[in-house]
Write an enzyme that holds these catalytic residues in place. Structure first.
Site, short mmCIF file in Angstrom:
data_model
loop_
_atom_site.label_atom_id
_atom_site.label_comp_id
_atom_site.label_asym_id
_atom_site.label_seq_id
_atom_site.Cartn_x
_atom_site.Cartn_y
_atom_site.Cartn_z
CD GLU A 33 -3.07 -0.40 0.00
OE1 GLU A 33 -3.06 -0.08 -1.22
OE2 GLU A 33 -3.68 -1.38 0.44
CG HIS A 34 -0.18 4.84 0.46
ND1 HIS A 34 -0.63 6.00 -0.14
CD2 HIS A 34 -1.21 4.36 1.18
CE1 HIS A 34 -1.88 6.22 0.24
NE2 HIS A 34 -2.26 5.24 1.04
CB THR A 35 4.53 0.30 -2.64
OG1 THR A 35 3.39 -0.48 -3.02
CG2 THR A 35 4.88 -0.03 -1.19
CG ASP A 36 0.53 2.81 -6.66
OD1 ASP A 36 0.68 3.65 -5.74
OD2 ASP A 36 -0.53 2.72 -7.31
N GLY A 144 -12.92 2.73 -1.42
CA GLY A 144 -11.52 2.31 -1.55
C GLY A 144 -11.36 1.07 -2.42
CB SER A 148 -12.38 6.61 -9.70
OG SER A 148 -11.17 6.31 -9.06
CG ASP A 192 -6.17 1.90 -7.74
OD1 ASP A 192 -5.57 1.01 -7.10
OD2 ASP A 192 -6.52 2.98 -7.24
C1 GLA Z 1 -5.13 4.60 -4.30
C2 GLA Z 1 -4.33 4.96 -5.54
C3 GLA Z 1 -3.31 3.88 -5.88
C4 GLA Z 1 -2.47 3.50 -4.68
C5 GLA Z 1 -3.34 3.26 -3.46
C6 GLA Z 1 -2.54 3.08 -2.21
O1 GLA Z 1 -5.91 3.49 -4.55
O2 GLA Z 1 -5.18 5.17 -6.63
O3 GLA Z 1 -2.50 4.30 -6.96
O4 GLA Z 1 -1.50 4.46 -4.43
O5 GLA Z 1 -4.25 4.32 -3.24
O6 GLA Z 1 -1.76 1.93 -2.29
#
Ligand code: GLA
Length: 447
Positions: A33-36, A144, A148, A192
């Site tokens: 999570e929050h790595t991309d 979440g 989108s 995503d």
């Molecule tokens: C949202 C963003 C993704 C990713 C996640 C956290 O979904 O759209 O790109 O950064 O948060 O992992």
């Protein structure tokens, strides 16, 4: 659930002709999570819930888009000029954004997003056509689960297909990411959009967001993934999300001065972070520490899954949640309560928030034999703890974006997966792109 035949009939009533149908899934992220947006690793799986688009071309450059969920019809120009600043997060902004990006890639990127969206969408710069669109979704919105991205990818795929253009899924994912940056104002990573394109039934996707190397990891039949919606919408997420990204970028600038090989947090180790600790605020230190450790957790989780070591996999999920809660600070009281409840139950290997955070869903990885009991217990205990009635369901890994063929007389719909070409309306052959020479897409047959 969206019934595609129903959607096609509704389209016919509204627009007076037969549509083609497309769908793209939402997702959960198992770990990473929050790595991309730090060039790191992620492990999402596509949901078996999708956003659907019934679509037919128009002769002008107008897009008439109707949303079943919102009960609204909006009219936009297919090649809308890029706004001076992001417009907002109304559903039609995503449609507007995707159509504009796909129509026009010649212009330079919006300055604030230059670093985020790698390359222009090569070869896709020709204008797309106008279209009538009817959109319906069974991906919960604001939970979440990437509703989108599902909307962007489904619409983008539809618009490219209606324009008879070959579809490159990586380029489509990037175009949708760019639309999100420029039109919705979230400087998101690529996870995503990639999983909406590349989901595979029964599999999670191990994605390297730097190289875009993809590995599909089979999910054992003895495991279940429970999606637990806290019912708290992630309203303030966009500003906080961008702030987290800015913290990571600030950390990289300091790291890169000391260690010139570091281009992103993906390249850094915890030892290197410690070496520059004195030059970082405590907040930036903790943010970067989360990302560096989370990347290592994704790789360890992929190994654990391959070894059928679910205890380790679950422990890594627990660690991920703690780190997101304490160091990255993107959880909230309801997510923490949901995770704690799930974690205390028999047969649950691990639990964590999933997606951007600040509300939305937690996931629990559960032994198949315990899943009914666990889901009941979670529902009851979360409701008495929070006063909110959660939505808890078992999800199986679904397929990425596809065109959907309605058989004659609207019976027995069947997905046409990307990478398969449709010949003579029947046989499916493997190939690079989906070609639709001579669609004949009217009169009961969607393609
Ligand atoms: C949202 C963003 C993704 C990713 C996640 C956290 O979904 O759209 O790109 O950064 O948060 O992992």
């Amino acid at each position: 659930m969206v019934d595609p035949e129903d959607l096609a009939r509704e389209f016919e009533r509204a627009f007076g002709r037969s549509p083609r149908l497309y769908r793209a899934p939402g997702r959960v992220n198992l770990i990473g999570e929050h790595t991309d947006y730090n060039d790191g690793f992620v492990m999402p799986m596509a949901l078996d819930r999708s956003t659907w688009v019934a679509a037919a071309p128009r002769d002008d450059r107008t897009i008439v888009a109707r949303s079943r969920e919102y009960g609204e019809t909006m009219t936009i120009d297919a090649g809308t000029q890029r706004p001076q600043r992001p417009q907002g997060r109304h559903w039609v902004d995503y449609v507007r954004g995707v159509s504009a990006v796909l129509s026009d890639v010649a212009r330079p990127f919006h300055p604030s997003t230059r670093s985020g969206c790698p390359e222009p969408v090569e070869g896709q710069g020709r204008e797309i056509r106008g279209a009538d669109l009817l959109i319906a979704s069974d991906v919960p919105i604001g939970a979440g689960l990437s509703s989108s991205a599902a909307l962007e990818v489904a619409c983008g795929y539809a618009l490219l297909d209606l324009a008879n253009r070959p579809i490159d899924l990586v380029q489509l994912a990037r175009a949708c990411q760019r639309a999100e940056h420029e039109y919705a104002g979230t400087r998101c990573g690529l996870m995503d959009q990639m999983i909406a394109c590349y989901g595979r039934e029964g599999h999670a996707l191990m994605l390297d967001t730097r190289t875009l190397e993809r590995r599909w990891l089979p999910l054992p039949s003895t495991l279940r993934v429970l999606v637990c919606n806290t019912m708290v919408k992630h309203q303030l997420a966009s500003g906080e999300y961008n702030a987290r990204r800015a913290d990571c970028e600030a950390g990289v600038r300091v790291l890169a001065q000391r260690f010139p090989g570091i281009r992103a947090l993906r390249d850094a180790t915890l030892a290197q972070l410690d070496a520059v600790r004195g030059e970082l605020s405590d907040q930036i230190y903790r943010r970067c520490g989360h990302v560096i450790a989370e990347n290592a957790r994704v790789e360890a989780a992929a190994r654990a899954l391959g070894d059928a070591d679910f205890e380790t996999f679950g422990r890594l999920m627990d660690d991920s949640h703690r780190s997101l809660r304490d160091d990255y600070e993107v959880s909230c009281a309801e997510l923490d309560a949901m995770v704690a409840i799930a974690r205390g139950l028999g047969g649950v290997y691990g639990a964590r928030m999933t997606g951007g955070g600040f509300g939305g869903c937690a996931i629990a990885v559960v032994d198949a034999s315990a899943v009914d009991r666990a889901s009941r217990e979670i529902e009851e205990r979360y409701e008495s703890a929070s006063g909110l009635r959660p939505d808890v369901w078992v999800c199986s890994a679904g397929e990425g974006v596809s065109a959907w063929r309605l058989a004659e007389a609207l019976h027995h719909g069947e997905a046409l997966h990307h990478g398969e070409a449709l010949h003579h309306g029947e046989a499916l052959h493997h190939g690079e792109a989906l070609h639709h020479g001579g669609h004949g897409g009217h009169g009961g047959r969607a393609l």
